[in-house]
Design an enzyme around this catalytic site. Structure first.
Site, PDB file in Angstrom:
ATOM      1  N   HIS A 162       0.814  -1.213   0.000  1.00 38.03           N
ATOM      2  CA  HIS A 162       0.000   0.000   0.000  1.00 38.03           C
ATOM      3  C   HIS A 162       0.848   1.262   0.000  1.00 38.03           C
ATOM      4  O   HIS A 162       0.810   2.035  -0.946  1.00 38.03           O
ATOM      5  CB  HIS A 162      -0.943  -0.015   1.206  1.00 38.03           C
ATOM      6  CG  HIS A 162      -1.765   1.212   1.344  1.00 38.03           C
ATOM      7  ND1 HIS A 162      -1.811   1.936   2.507  1.00 38.03           N
ATOM      8  CD2 HIS A 162      -2.566   1.855   0.467  1.00 38.03           C
ATOM      9  CE1 HIS A 162      -2.608   2.976   2.340  1.00 38.03           C
ATOM     10  NE2 HIS A 162      -3.083   2.936   1.111  1.00 38.03           N
ATOM     11  N   HIS A 178      -1.062   1.644   8.170  1.00 36.72           N
ATOM     12  CA  HIS A 178      -2.519   1.620   8.039  1.00 36.72           C
ATOM     13  C   HIS A 178      -3.105   0.276   8.449  1.00 36.72           C
ATOM     14  O   HIS A 178      -4.229  -0.059   8.071  1.00 36.72           O
ATOM     15  CB  HIS A 178      -2.924   1.963   6.602  1.00 36.72           C
ATOM     16  CG  HIS A 178      -2.508   3.326   6.184  1.00 36.72           C
ATOM     17  ND1 HIS A 178      -1.416   3.554   5.382  1.00 36.72           N
ATOM     18  CD2 HIS A 178      -3.009   4.538   6.482  1.00 36.72           C
ATOM     19  CE1 HIS A 178      -1.274   4.852   5.195  1.00 36.72           C
ATOM     20  NE2 HIS A 178      -2.228   5.474   5.855  1.00 36.72           N
TER      21      HIS A 178
END
Length: 175
Positions: free
Chosen positions: A104, A123
């Site tokens: 990501h 995250h």
């Protein structure tokens, strides 16, 4: 004097002419691609280096063996999971290796041996090591890049390729 051709008929004829011209233009390129045998995009694949990561005797169940592959800028982790895994190698098919960068945002992943998962601190993405780096939860959209491994007769584990694109790159092997 009125025209014999209506506006609708004129547009239909125009569309047929343009469509025919486009089809005629595409036919020579299709013929050329099939005659050459390979598409040009397949020729852009660069070979991966064959690099020794460890010996089977050095690996302990659940303990990370850190390294880099295919170059020094790409941190990877080699693991012996103790249970068979997707694309696992070795006598128990439980040796796997993955990129240590989250797909990501490139955060450095940490491994949790109790769940055999990688966790991203940025995250909270989670990837399953037993299932080929499958994304379990989080904002990432891709699975974790997994190294292709081979084990020779002496028990040495070699990295020979990567399944998936390393974070931040347009190609895994930089030439």
């Amino acid at each position: 004097m009125m025209s014999e051709i209506s506006r609708r008929r004129f547009l239909k004829l125009g569309a047929c002419v343009v469509g025919g011209a486009c089809a005629a233009d595409a036919l020579p390129s299709l013929t050329h691609a099939t005659e050459s045998g390979e598409l040009a995009t397949l020729k852009t694949t660069l070979p991966y280096p064959r690099m020794k990561l460890a010996s089977i005797g050095q690996l302990k169940i659940g303990r990370e063996q850190l390294s880099t592959y295919p170059d020094q800028a790409s941190p990877v982790v080699l693991l012996k999971l103790g249970r068979p895994a997707v694309n696992g190698v070795g006598p128990d098919r439980d040796i796997v290796a993955f990129s240590r960068r989250c797909s990501h945002m490139g955060g450095t992943l940490s491994f949790r041996p109790d769940t055999a998962t990688f966790h991203c601190p940025l995250h909270y993405a989670m990837f399953d090591a037993e299932k080929g780096g499958l994304l379990v939860i989080g904002q990432a959209t891709d699975n974790l890049p997994q190294l292709e491994l081979e084990v020779d007769a002496a028990g040495d584990v070699f990295a020979v390729g990567i399944r998936g694109l390393l974070y931040g790159r347009q190609a895994n092997v930089l030439a």
